[in-house]
Design an enzyme around this catalytic site. Structure first.
Site, short mmCIF file in Angstrom:
data_model
loop_
_atom_site.label_atom_id
_atom_site.label_comp_id
_atom_site.label_asym_id
_atom_site.label_seq_id
_atom_site.Cartn_x
_atom_site.Cartn_y
_atom_site.Cartn_z
N SER A 119 42.84 89.03 33.28
CA SER A 119 42.37 87.80 33.60
C SER A 119 42.83 86.78 32.60
O SER A 119 43.87 86.78 32.13
CB SER A 119 40.68 87.55 33.81
OG SER A 119 40.48 86.34 34.18
N HIS A 177 38.26 89.84 42.18
CA HIS A 177 38.65 89.82 40.67
C HIS A 177 37.86 90.77 39.56
O HIS A 177 38.42 91.06 38.42
CB HIS A 177 38.51 88.22 40.25
CG HIS A 177 38.83 87.92 39.16
ND1 HIS A 177 40.23 87.71 38.76
CD2 HIS A 177 38.54 87.67 37.81
CE1 HIS A 177 40.42 87.40 37.25
NE2 HIS A 177 39.07 86.99 37.08
N ASP A 228 41.57 89.01 45.53
CA ASP A 228 40.99 88.26 44.46
C ASP A 228 40.86 86.74 44.79
O ASP A 228 41.76 86.10 44.98
CB ASP A 228 42.19 88.42 42.99
CG ASP A 228 41.60 87.89 41.79
OD1 ASP A 228 40.83 86.87 42.02
OD2 ASP A 228 41.94 88.31 40.98
#
Length: 264
Positions: free
Chosen positions: A143, A236, A207
């Site tokens: 991320s 995610h 996501d």
């Protein structure tokens, strides 16, 4: 993931979300100083199988996601060392967890530049203090952690790069822009083509934080791409929970691939 405050068309703030450090750091936690004068903790988890950790195994420098810290991910660090058959080196961002500013002061907020200096300090420890050769180091980001990972790998020698749910840039998470704005940060879209090492990207196709198109566009820009993994049904936050065995197998396959592609 991000909060943007706009004043007269100028982005005034990129909000990081460090959690309260609810998990105390256990041994063998260590501390290093960064170029900013900050002190950050890190955990080096050698491969539990023993042997010459410098040469027998890759060392993965891991840059974590946004709403977590080193303490929350400490168990994962040791689990990945075991399951990936590697050494894991996980570190804290300045402004997160038990990091401290100069003279032990509290760091009010993380920033793009401090995260870059954080990963550089950890790499310097690995290659000088621990004497791990650069050709045995892989950098991995998740991320927001893909931002410092891409920046570092675009400027330094590493054996390989693993990007989990990466972002094109911070502003592009909430608004697509054709050009990178001067106020944007973590503009991996402008740097990833400079990475000379093989790069493995995987991203959930559901996501709703960082759209899978970010990973797909970054993959298309790679100089040395490895077959990506667009994970059906993954979002995610559930890749390393719902898809852990396959994730481990695929990363291990990438590490095997690196064995046949020496650092140039």
């Amino acid at each position: 993931f991000i909060a943007i405050v706009s004043m007269g068309g100028v982005v005034a703030k990129f909000a990081y979300f460090p959690p309260n450090p609810a998990f105390p750091l256990r041994e063998p936690v260590q501390y290093i100083n960064t170029r900013d004068g900050n002190t950050i903790p890190f955990v080096f988890a050698p491969n539990p199988r023993g042997g010459d950790y410098k040469r027998d195994y890759y060392t993965i420098i891991f840059s974590h996601g946004n709403a977590e810290d080193l303490g929350a991910g400490e168990e994962r660090t040791h689990r990945l060392a075991r399951d990936l058959n590697v050494n894991m080196l996980a570190y804290e961002y300045s402004g997160y967890g038990y990091s401290k500013g100069p003279n032990g002061q509290q760091i009010l907020r993380a920033s793009e530049s401090t995260t870059y200096n954080d990963i550089a300090a950890v790499y310097n420890w690995a290659t000088t203090t621990a004497n791990i050769p650069p050709d045995r180091i892989v950098v991995m980001g998740q991320s927001i952690g893909t931002g410092p990972t891409v920046e570092f790998a675009s400027r330094n020698s590493v054996r390989g790069v693993v990007l989990m749910s990466p972002l094109l840039s911070a502003i592009r998470v909430v608004r697509n822009t054709y050009f990178t704005l001067p106020i944007d940060i973590y503009a991996s879209i402008d740097k990833i083509h400079k990475i000379a090492s093989p790069v493995y990207i995987f991203h959930g196709d559901q996501d709703n934080v960082i759209h899978v198109s970010h990973g797909q566009r970054l993959h298309a820009l790679l100089k040395h791409p490895y077959e990506p993994w667009w994970i059906p049904g993954a979002d995610h936050n559930n890749i390393d929970m719902m898809h852990y065995p396959e994730m481990i197998g695929r990363i291990r396959a990438f590490l095997d691939y690196l064995d046949g592609h020496p650092l140039k």
